[in-house]
Design a protein around this motif. Structure first.
Motif, PDB file in Angstrom:
ATOM      1  N   GLY A 272       4.935   0.701   2.735  1.00 18.64           N
ATOM      2  CA  GLY A 272       5.949   2.501   3.149  1.00 18.64           C
ATOM      3  C   GLY A 272       4.310   2.949   2.979  1.00 18.64           C
ATOM      4  N   VAL A 273       4.722   4.208   3.608  1.00 20.79           N
ATOM      5  CA  VAL A 273       4.010   4.972   3.919  1.00 20.79           C
ATOM      6  C   VAL A 273       3.976   6.898   3.715  1.00 20.79           C
ATOM      7  N   ASP A 274       2.912   7.124   3.094  1.00 21.18           N
ATOM      8  CA  ASP A 274       3.163   9.038   2.290  1.00 21.18           C
ATOM      9  C   ASP A 274       2.250   9.451   1.824  1.00 21.18           C
ATOM     10  N   ARG A 275       2.145  10.957   2.387  1.00 17.33           N
ATOM     11  CA  ARG A 275       0.426  10.742   2.258  1.00 17.33           C
ATOM     12  C   ARG A 275      -0.109  11.051   0.514  1.00 17.33           C
ATOM     13  N   GLN A 276       1.641  10.678  -0.301  1.00 14.53           N
ATOM     14  CA  GLN A 276       0.384  10.988  -1.305  1.00 14.53           C
ATOM     15  C   GLN A 276       1.056   9.263  -2.291  1.00 14.53           C
ATOM     16  N   ARG A 277      -0.668   9.274  -2.868  1.00 14.95           N
ATOM     17  CA  ARG A 277      -0.562   7.520  -3.394  1.00 14.95           C
ATOM     18  C   ARG A 277       0.791   6.932  -3.978  1.00 14.95           C
ATOM     19  N   ILE A 278       0.933   5.950  -3.744  1.00 12.26           N
ATOM     20  CA  ILE A 278       1.738   4.563  -4.268  1.00 12.26           C
ATOM     21  C   ILE A 278       0.785   3.644  -5.034  1.00 12.26           C
ATOM     22  N   ASP A 279       1.672   4.033  -6.381  1.00 12.90           N
ATOM     23  CA  ASP A 279       0.881   2.743  -7.356  1.00 12.90           C
ATOM     24  C   ASP A 279       1.069   1.558  -6.935  1.00 12.90           C
ATOM     25  N   SER A 280       0.661   0.329  -6.788  1.00 15.86           N
ATOM     26  CA  SER A 280       1.077  -0.995  -6.276  1.00 15.86           C
ATOM     27  C   SER A 280       2.054  -1.142  -6.841  1.00 15.86           C
ATOM     28  N   LEU A 281       3.056  -2.184  -5.919  1.00 20.33           N
ATOM     29  CA  LEU A 281       3.851  -2.965  -6.289  1.00 20.33           C
ATOM     30  C   LEU A 281       3.826  -4.361  -6.040  1.00 20.33           C
ATOM     31  N   ASP A 282       4.492  -5.147  -6.485  1.00 17.08           N
ATOM     32  CA  ASP A 282       4.262  -6.629  -6.182  1.00 17.08           C
ATOM     33  C   ASP A 282       4.756  -6.930  -5.224  1.00 17.08           C
ATOM     34  N   GLY A 283       4.528  -7.717  -3.586  1.00 15.74           N
ATOM     35  CA  GLY A 283       4.462  -7.809  -2.273  1.00 15.74           C
ATOM     36  C   GLY A 283       5.418  -6.729  -1.717  1.00 15.74           C
ATOM     37  N   VAL A 284       4.480  -5.205  -2.082  1.00 14.25           N
ATOM     38  CA  VAL A 284       4.883  -4.555  -1.157  1.00 14.25           C
ATOM     39  C   VAL A 284       3.748  -3.298  -0.615  1.00 14.25           C
ATOM     40  N   GLU A 285       2.910  -2.953   0.960  1.00 16.97           N
ATOM     41  CA  GLU A 285       2.004  -3.395   1.054  1.00 16.97           C
ATOM     42  C   GLU A 285       2.406  -1.484   1.161  1.00 16.97           C
ATOM     43  N   THR A 286       1.100  -0.032   0.995  1.00 21.08           N
ATOM     44  CA  THR A 286       1.509   1.065   1.251  1.00 21.08           C
ATOM     45  C   THR A 286       0.005   1.650   2.177  1.00 21.08           C
ATOM     46  N   VAL A 287       0.283   2.397   2.761  1.00 19.98           N
ATOM     47  CA  VAL A 287      -0.612   3.412   3.298  1.00 19.98           C
ATOM     48  C   VAL A 287      -0.606   5.280   3.803  1.00 19.98           C
ATOM     49  N   ARG A 288      -1.750   5.422   3.286  1.00 24.87           N
ATOM     50  CA  ARG A 288      -1.287   6.370   2.300  1.00 24.87           C
ATOM     51  C   ARG A 288      -1.926   7.290   4.092  1.00 24.87           C
ATOM     52  N   GLY A 289      -0.832   8.148   4.430  1.00 30.12           N
ATOM     53  CA  GLY A 289      -1.023   8.940   5.392  1.00 30.12           C
ATOM     54  C   GLY A 289      -0.036   9.756   5.386  1.00 30.12           C
ATOM     55  N   ASP A 290      -0.315  10.723   6.929  1.00 30.47           N
ATOM     56  CA  ASP A 290       0.998  11.430   7.592  1.00 30.47           C
ATOM     57  C   ASP A 290       1.528  10.069   8.444  1.00 30.47           C
TER      58      ASP A 290
END
Length: 251
Positions: free
Chosen positions: A65-83
């Protein structure tokens, strides 16, 4: 009970972070987006409702998942904070994630209440997601983007159609009745180096299960009717699919 209350309450009861999770479920049921083991990139993913659904449906796959906002952690999911327009974010997706099977975008503009402006901004966001999808989707991959209905929709749909086997418009039941939102779904990313009607000479290197000859053009597989292994034949491209095509010999 209103549609909003129904899906809002359902999301709370079932542990989804947003009512939009049901939109993605319905999109998958309509357009057959996910398979076990798929790699999925969700653009504008906060707060994570679509990430939850994607993770459920790809099983052993990978969800980013990609977003400028913070994404609270989810099992089995990677997140990238940015535009997603940031070159560093694009480089991460290309280098660390590699090819994706599905690219999703539920992004929507900040609403002004001026319909034409909101529509134009939604098309702009969809085009940004489309550009990312063209960079990272594997052949045969799928693309989903939200957009508000309006005068620029046809042009966007036509542009998506040129890059995919076909495009369809889906309005999930979970969308609010008063909303003009819809989803464009590009099915089957096309990256073939040939087009129907092209004529070229190819070398037949194998024989397929159905007896057709097999040739490759820049790594793309062509099935050639009435051709035998070891031949070099002139062909006309008759049909092109995301991962293979069909040709008839001319000689």
């Amino acid at each position: 009970m209103s549609g909003r209350d129904e899906y809002y309450n359902k999301a709370k009861q079932q542990g989804y972070r947003s009512r939009s999770a049901y939109k993605l479920q319905q999109l998958d049921e309509t357009a057959d987006l996910f398979d076990d083991g798929d790699t999925v990139i969700d653009l504008g993913a906060a707060p994570g409702g679509w990430l939850q659904v994607a993770a459920e449906r790809v099983g052993t796959g990978r969800v980013v998942g990609v977003d400028r906002q913070r994404i609270d952690s989810l099992d089995g999911v990677e997140t990238v904070r940015g535009d997603l327009t940031d070159e560093d974010v694009q480089a991460y997706l290309a280098e660390r994630v590699g090819e994706a099977d599905v690219v999703l975008s539920d992004m929507a503009p900040n609403m002004t209440g001026e319909y034409d402006l909101d529509h134009a901004r939604s098309v702009y966001l969809a085009r940004q997601a489309f550009d990312v999808a063209l960079d990272v989707l594997a052949p045969g991959g799928d693309f989903v983007a939200k957009v508000f209905d309006g005068r620029d929709l046809d042009a966007l749909e036509a542009d998506i159609d040129t890059e995919f086997e076909y495009v369809q418009t889906v309005r999930p039941d979970a969308s609010r009745d008063e909303s003009s939102e819809l989803y464009l779904v590009g099915k089957g990313r096309m990256t073939a180096p040939v087009e129907p009607g092209d004529e070229l000479v190819v070398a037949i290197t194998e024989t397929g299960d159905e007896g057709d000859g097999i040739a490759t053009v820049e790594g793309y597989t062509l099935f050639v009717r009435d051709a035998d292994e070891g031949e070099e034949v002139e062909v006309r491209i008759e049909d092109v699919k995301p991962r293979f095509g069909f040709a008839d010999r001319l000689d």
